[in-house]
Design a protein around this motif. Structure first.
Motif, PDB file in Angstrom:
ATOM      1  N   LYS A  80       0.818  -1.215   0.000  1.00 46.51           N
ATOM      2  CA  LYS A  80       0.000   0.000   0.000  1.00 46.51           C
ATOM      3  C   LYS A  80       0.848   1.260   0.000  1.00 46.51           C
ATOM      4  O   LYS A  80       0.431   2.300  -0.531  1.00 46.51           O
ATOM      5  N   ARG A  81       2.026   1.189   0.596  1.00 49.10           N
ATOM      6  CA  ARG A  81       2.901   2.365   0.642  1.00 49.10           C
ATOM      7  C   ARG A  81       3.553   2.649  -0.708  1.00 49.10           C
ATOM      8  O   ARG A  81       3.959   3.782  -0.985  1.00 49.10           O
ATOM      9  N   ALA A  82       3.677   1.633  -1.537  1.00 50.06           N
ATOM     10  CA  ALA A  82       4.288   1.822  -2.860  1.00 50.06           C
ATOM     11  C   ALA A  82       3.312   2.558  -3.775  1.00 50.06           C
ATOM     12  O   ALA A  82       2.102   2.361  -3.698  1.00 50.06           O
ATOM     13  N   SER A  83       3.847   3.398  -4.626  1.00 48.35           N
ATOM     14  CA  SER A  83       2.980   4.109  -5.564  1.00 48.35           C
ATOM     15  C   SER A  83       2.387   3.105  -6.546  1.00 48.35           C
ATOM     16  O   SER A  83       3.050   2.186  -7.006  1.00 48.35           O
ATOM     17  N   CYS A  84       1.105   3.296  -6.863  1.00 45.28           N
ATOM     18  CA  CYS A  84       0.465   2.367  -7.782  1.00 45.28           C
ATOM     19  C   CYS A  84      -0.713   3.049  -8.465  1.00 45.28           C
ATOM     20  O   CYS A  84      -1.150   4.129  -8.072  1.00 45.28           O
ATOM     21  N   ALA A  85      -1.221   2.392  -9.504  1.00 46.22           N
ATOM     22  CA  ALA A  85      -2.337   2.933 -10.275  1.00 46.22           C
ATOM     23  C   ALA A  85      -3.611   2.956  -9.432  1.00 46.22           C
ATOM     24  O   ALA A  85      -3.756   2.201  -8.461  1.00 46.22           O
ATOM     25  N   SER A  86      -4.537   3.818  -9.809  1.00 41.03           N
ATOM     26  CA  SER A  86      -5.768   4.009  -9.035  1.00 41.03           C
ATOM     27  C   SER A  86      -6.681   2.795  -9.069  1.00 41.03           C
ATOM     28  O   SER A  86      -7.585   2.676  -8.236  1.00 41.03           O
ATOM     29  N   ASN A  87      -6.475   1.886 -10.038  1.00 32.58           N
ATOM     30  CA  ASN A  87      -7.347   0.708 -10.130  1.00 32.58           C
ATOM     31  C   ASN A  87      -6.816  -0.491  -9.342  1.00 32.58           C
ATOM     32  O   ASN A  87      -7.344  -1.593  -9.462  1.00 32.58           O
ATOM     33  N   ILE A  88      -5.775  -0.273  -8.531  1.00 34.06           N
ATOM     34  CA  ILE A  88      -5.192  -1.338  -7.720  1.00 34.06           C
ATOM     35  C   ILE A  88      -5.558  -1.143  -6.255  1.00 34.06           C
ATOM     36  O   ILE A  88      -5.488  -0.029  -5.729  1.00 34.06           O
ATOM     37  N   SER A  89      -5.940  -2.220  -5.597  1.00 34.74           N
ATOM     38  CA  SER A  89      -6.170  -2.201  -4.149  1.00 34.74           C
ATOM     39  C   SER A  89      -5.594  -3.476  -3.545  1.00 34.74           C
ATOM     40  O   SER A  89      -5.292  -4.443  -4.259  1.00 34.74           O
ATOM     41  N   TYR A  90      -5.452  -3.478  -2.229  1.00 35.63           N
ATOM     42  CA  TYR A  90      -4.862  -4.615  -1.528  1.00 35.63           C
ATOM     43  C   TYR A  90      -5.693  -4.966  -0.294  1.00 35.63           C
ATOM     44  O   TYR A  90      -6.341  -4.101   0.301  1.00 35.63           O
ATOM     45  N   CYS A  91      -5.653  -6.240   0.088  1.00 31.46           N
ATOM     46  CA  CYS A  91      -6.314  -6.645   1.324  1.00 31.46           C
ATOM     47  C   CYS A  91      -5.612  -7.861   1.914  1.00 31.46           C
ATOM     48  O   CYS A  91      -4.987  -8.647   1.193  1.00 31.46           O
ATOM     49  N   VAL A  92      -5.699  -7.993   3.222  1.00 37.72           N
ATOM     50  CA  VAL A  92      -5.151  -9.143   3.924  1.00 37.72           C
ATOM     51  C   VAL A  92      -6.150 -10.283   3.834  1.00 37.72           C
ATOM     52  O   VAL A  92      -7.321 -10.136   4.226  1.00 37.72           O
ATOM     53  N   SER A  93      -5.704 -11.408   3.289  1.00 32.59           N
ATOM     54  CA  SER A  93      -6.604 -12.547   3.113  1.00 32.59           C
ATOM     55  C   SER A  93      -5.791 -13.799   2.833  1.00 32.59           C
ATOM     56  O   SER A  93      -4.823 -13.760   2.076  1.00 32.59           O
ATOM     57  N   PRO A  94      -6.184 -14.939   3.414  1.00 34.83           N
ATOM     58  CA  PRO A  94      -5.532 -16.203   3.051  1.00 34.83           C
ATOM     59  C   PRO A  94      -5.961 -16.646   1.659  1.00 34.83           C
ATOM     60  O   PRO A  94      -7.050 -16.301   1.189  1.00 34.83           O
TER      61      PRO A  94
END
Length: 271
Positions: A80-94
């Protein structure tokens, strides 16, 4: 994800700094397969076991939305801290319990991660979230690498092999899946439309100091570091010094070329 070896913030920081994005050859292979098997538009890609997001970001221009998931909160925080495109998201999940609706995903990817999953549970979950004709790409690389610099590639590669072998007692059994180039994973996939591509050699350049950073990101080195920090740090220092002596240079900013073998499993869910 059944195995948790990448939880520490320092390990996540090493991943972010030194791990490389997927080779262009692998990315083109995956996207070509998807375009062949499934009609556009491609709305959602999910990158599972995404770590700090190198493989996730590589997908940004090809999908309306990309989600990177990882069981490690520290890895996701780095992503999340890295710069990325607006269409990218992250979540914690197995990997075995994914937060996506049934038949909602066009492409599932896992870069150097699938060997850590509970494959039976993961494949069941992947089948649940993939759209009809949705595709899956699971790929990785051999940790055994060749190191090239002028005419001393054999000596440098021998030093790396010695370094790697000295860590073998700290390796997880999961790495055996990597050594077999995901053969067991390929065989476990229930879809008839699947293939496994091996012997892809990716060549990249980096300073010796960064190569040592890459080595430190290896899971078995991190295990060694937890057990005997002083010995682990000494091993890295000695390996770097031996590299520089063989190369006849004094700066760890000197560039070497690294050759790594990649492999990829591709599969399509029935329509």
């Amino acid at each position: 994800m059944a195995t948790q070896l990448f939880e520490g913030k320092e390990h996540a920081s090493l991943y972010q700094k030194y791990r490389l994005p997927p080779p262009d050859e692998v990315q083109k292979l995956i996207l070509s397969y998807l375009e062949e098997k499934k009609q556009k538009p491609f709305s959602l890609a999910v990158d599972i076991g995404c770590g700090t997001g190198q493989s996730t970001r590589a997908l940004s221009s090809h999908f309306e939305k990309i989600v990177g998931t990882d069981i490690s909160k520290a890895q996701i925080e780095e992503a999340k801290r890295a710069s990325c495109a607006s269409n990218i998201s992250y979540c914690v999940s197995p990997a075995e319990e994914l937060p996506f609706e049934d038949s909602s995903v066009d492409l599932i990817t896992a870069a150097a991660a699938a060997h850590w999953f509970n494959i039976k549970k993961f494949l069941k979950e992947a089948d649940r979230i993939l759209k009809p004709s949705g595709c899956m790409a699971l790929y990785s690389y051999h940790a055994y690498m060749e190191v090239h610099y002028k005419n001393c590639a054999d000596k440098l590669t021998a030093i790396f092999t010695e370094f790697y072998d000295s860590l073998s007692k700290y390796a997880s059994k999961n790495t055996e899946i990597v050594h077999s180039e995901y053969e067991a994973i390929f065989n476990a996939i229930p879809y008839p439309d699947k293939k496994r591509i091996t012997k892809m050699v990716h060549k990249f350049q980096m300073p010796v100091g960064d190569l040592m950073g890459l080595f430190k990101s290896f899971s078995m080195f991190q295990t060694f570091l937890q057990i005997d920090p002083d010995a682990a740090k000494k091993l890295i220092e000695n390996t770097e010094q031996r590299f520089l002596e063989v190369m006849g240079v004094s700066s760890n900013e000197t560039i070497v070329e690294v050759w790594a073998k990649h492999f990829c499993v591709l599969a399509r869910k029935s329509s």
